[in-house]
Design a protein around this motif. Structure first.
Motif, PDB file in Angstrom:
ATOM      1  N   ARG A  41       0.869  -1.194   0.084  1.00 34.34           N
ATOM      2  CA  ARG A  41       0.059  -0.087  -0.016  1.00 34.34           C
ATOM      3  C   ARG A  41       0.816   1.384  -0.086  1.00 34.34           C
ATOM      4  NH1 ARG A  41      -2.398  -4.406   1.057  1.00 34.34           N
ATOM      5  NH2 ARG A  41      -4.716  -4.574   0.729  1.00 34.34           N
ATOM      6  N   THR A  42       1.862   1.115   0.707  1.00 31.30           N
ATOM      7  CA  THR A  42       2.918   2.446   0.616  1.00 31.30           C
ATOM      8  C   THR A  42       3.650   2.696  -0.601  1.00 31.30           C
ATOM      9  OG1 THR A  42       4.331   1.248   1.904  1.00 31.30           O
ATOM     10  CG2 THR A  42       2.777   2.570   3.293  1.00 31.30           C
ATOM     11  N   THR A  43       3.852   1.713  -1.303  1.00 29.53           N
ATOM     12  CA  THR A  43       4.621   1.779  -2.584  1.00 29.53           C
ATOM     13  C   THR A  43       3.558   1.921  -3.643  1.00 29.53           C
ATOM     14  OG1 THR A  43       4.515  -0.576  -3.074  1.00 29.53           O
ATOM     15  CG2 THR A  43       6.369   0.294  -1.951  1.00 29.53           C
ATOM     16  N   GLY A  44       2.158   1.846  -3.270  1.00 34.41           N
ATOM     17  CA  GLY A  44       1.193   2.261  -4.328  1.00 34.41           C
ATOM     18  C   GLY A  44       0.917   1.254  -5.306  1.00 34.41           C
ATOM     19  N   SER A  45       1.270  -0.033  -4.931  1.00 34.62           N
ATOM     20  CA  SER A  45       1.191  -1.378  -5.936  1.00 34.62           C
ATOM     21  C   SER A  45      -0.294  -1.789  -5.691  1.00 34.62           C
ATOM     22  CB  SER A  45       2.037  -2.273  -5.792  1.00 34.62           C
ATOM     23  OG  SER A  45       2.248  -2.794  -4.448  1.00 34.62           O
ATOM     24  N   VAL A  46      -0.764  -1.640  -4.356  1.00 38.52           N
ATOM     25  CA  VAL A  46      -2.226  -1.794  -4.157  1.00 38.52           C
ATOM     26  C   VAL A  46      -2.808  -0.475  -3.873  1.00 38.52           C
ATOM     27  CG1 VAL A  46      -3.978  -2.975  -2.361  1.00 38.52           C
ATOM     28  CG2 VAL A  46      -1.792  -4.242  -3.642  1.00 38.52           C
ATOM     29  N   PRO A  47      -3.932  -0.187  -4.048  1.00 35.72           N
ATOM     30  CA  PRO A  47      -4.785   1.217  -3.701  1.00 35.72           C
ATOM     31  C   PRO A  47      -5.072   0.911  -2.118  1.00 35.72           C
ATOM     32  CG  PRO A  47      -5.511   0.493  -5.678  1.00 35.72           C
ATOM     33  CD  PRO A  47      -4.857  -0.721  -5.248  1.00 35.72           C
ATOM     34  N   ILE A  48      -5.016   2.157  -1.479  1.00 34.93           N
ATOM     35  CA  ILE A  48      -5.334   2.160  -0.051  1.00 34.93           C
ATOM     36  C   ILE A  48      -6.822   2.601  -0.175  1.00 34.93           C
ATOM     37  CG2 ILE A  48      -5.292   3.483   1.956  1.00 34.93           C
ATOM     38  CD1 ILE A  48      -2.014   3.918   1.423  1.00 34.93           C
ATOM     39  N   THR A  49      -7.791   2.092   0.346  1.00 35.92           N
ATOM     40  CA  THR A  49      -9.290   2.199   0.401  1.00 35.92           C
ATOM     41  C   THR A  49      -9.635   2.997   1.516  1.00 35.92           C
ATOM     42  OG1 THR A  49      -9.802   0.671   2.199  1.00 35.92           O
ATOM     43  CG2 THR A  49      -9.648  -0.107  -0.174  1.00 35.92           C
ATOM     44  N   PRO A  50     -10.440   3.849   1.416  1.00 35.98           N
ATOM     45  CA  PRO A  50     -10.825   5.061   2.495  1.00 35.98           C
ATOM     46  C   PRO A  50     -11.053   4.354   3.910  1.00 35.98           C
ATOM     47  CG  PRO A  50     -12.335   5.387   0.718  1.00 35.98           C
ATOM     48  CD  PRO A  50     -11.451   3.982   0.326  1.00 35.98           C
ATOM     49  N   ASP A  51     -11.480   3.083   4.253  1.00 29.89           N
ATOM     50  CA  ASP A  51     -11.078   2.423   5.231  1.00 29.89           C
ATOM     51  C   ASP A  51      -9.949   2.377   5.763  1.00 29.89           C
ATOM     52  OD1 ASP A  51     -14.087   2.467   5.479  1.00 29.89           O
ATOM     53  OD2 ASP A  51     -14.414   0.373   4.788  1.00 29.89           O
ATOM     54  N   GLU A  52      -9.174   1.572   4.989  1.00 34.90           N
ATOM     55  CA  GLU A  52      -7.749   1.414   5.367  1.00 34.90           C
ATOM     56  C   GLU A  52      -7.065   2.874   5.597  1.00 34.90           C
ATOM     57  OE1 GLU A  52      -7.033  -2.675   2.589  1.00 34.90           O
ATOM     58  OE2 GLU A  52      -6.358  -0.660   1.741  1.00 34.90           O
ATOM     59  N   ALA A  53      -7.393   3.778   4.812  1.00 39.97           N
ATOM     60  CA  ALA A  53      -6.717   5.255   5.167  1.00 39.97           C
ATOM     61  C   ALA A  53      -6.927   5.383   6.601  1.00 39.97           C
ATOM     62  CB  ALA A  53      -7.242   6.129   4.311  1.00 39.97           C
ATOM     63  N   HIS A  54      -8.399   5.715   6.890  1.00 40.18           N
ATOM     64  CA  HIS A  54      -8.743   5.815   8.396  1.00 40.18           C
ATOM     65  C   HIS A  54      -7.905   5.008   9.347  1.00 40.18           C
ATOM     66  CE1 HIS A  54     -11.994   7.981   6.306  1.00 40.18           C
ATOM     67  NE2 HIS A  54     -12.077   8.650   7.404  1.00 40.18           N
ATOM     68  N   ARG A  55      -7.857   3.588   9.163  1.00 42.06           N
ATOM     69  CA  ARG A  55      -7.248   2.663  10.047  1.00 42.06           C
ATOM     70  C   ARG A  55      -5.515   3.103  10.353  1.00 42.06           C
ATOM     71  NH1 ARG A  55      -7.183  -3.172   8.234  1.00 42.06           N
ATOM     72  NH2 ARG A  55      -5.957  -3.361  10.053  1.00 42.06           N
ATOM     73  N   ILE A  56      -4.937   3.359   9.038  1.00 41.76           N
ATOM     74  CA  ILE A  56      -3.703   3.807   8.934  1.00 41.76           C
ATOM     75  C   ILE A  56      -3.332   5.071   9.694  1.00 41.76           C
ATOM     76  CG2 ILE A  56      -1.804   4.580   7.551  1.00 41.76           C
ATOM     77  CD1 ILE A  56      -2.998   2.486   5.458  1.00 41.76           C
TER      78      ILE A  56
END
Length: 71
Positions: A41-56
């Motif tokens: 996710r931090t390299t951008g190879s898998v998109p970060i979903t809004p839910d994941e962004a909130h968790r992060i």
């Protein structure tokens, strides 16, 4: 160079991690996921979903708007 919103979010997560001196392994531990999950996710190879962004954001102790702002 064209920057996608996902690339911007990933870069912001990396910047916040660096600012707070949090490693990929540290963040993975806080999230209960693998270091590979964070890396993808931090390299951008898998998109970060809004839910994941909130968790992060919670794991990094920042407001989610900091990570989700693409401007």
């Amino acid at each position: 160079m064209i920057t996608t919103p996902n690339a911007t979010v990933a870069a912001t997560v990396r910047a916040e991690m660096a600012r707070k001196n949090v490693t990929t392994r540290d963040l993975a531990g806080k999230l209960g996921v693998s270091a590979a999950w964070v890396s993808r996710r931090t390299t951008g190879s898998v998109p970060i979903t809004p839910d994941e962004a909130h968790r992060i954001a919670a794991a990094l102790d920042v407001d989610p708007s900091v990570l989700l702002s693409t401007t």
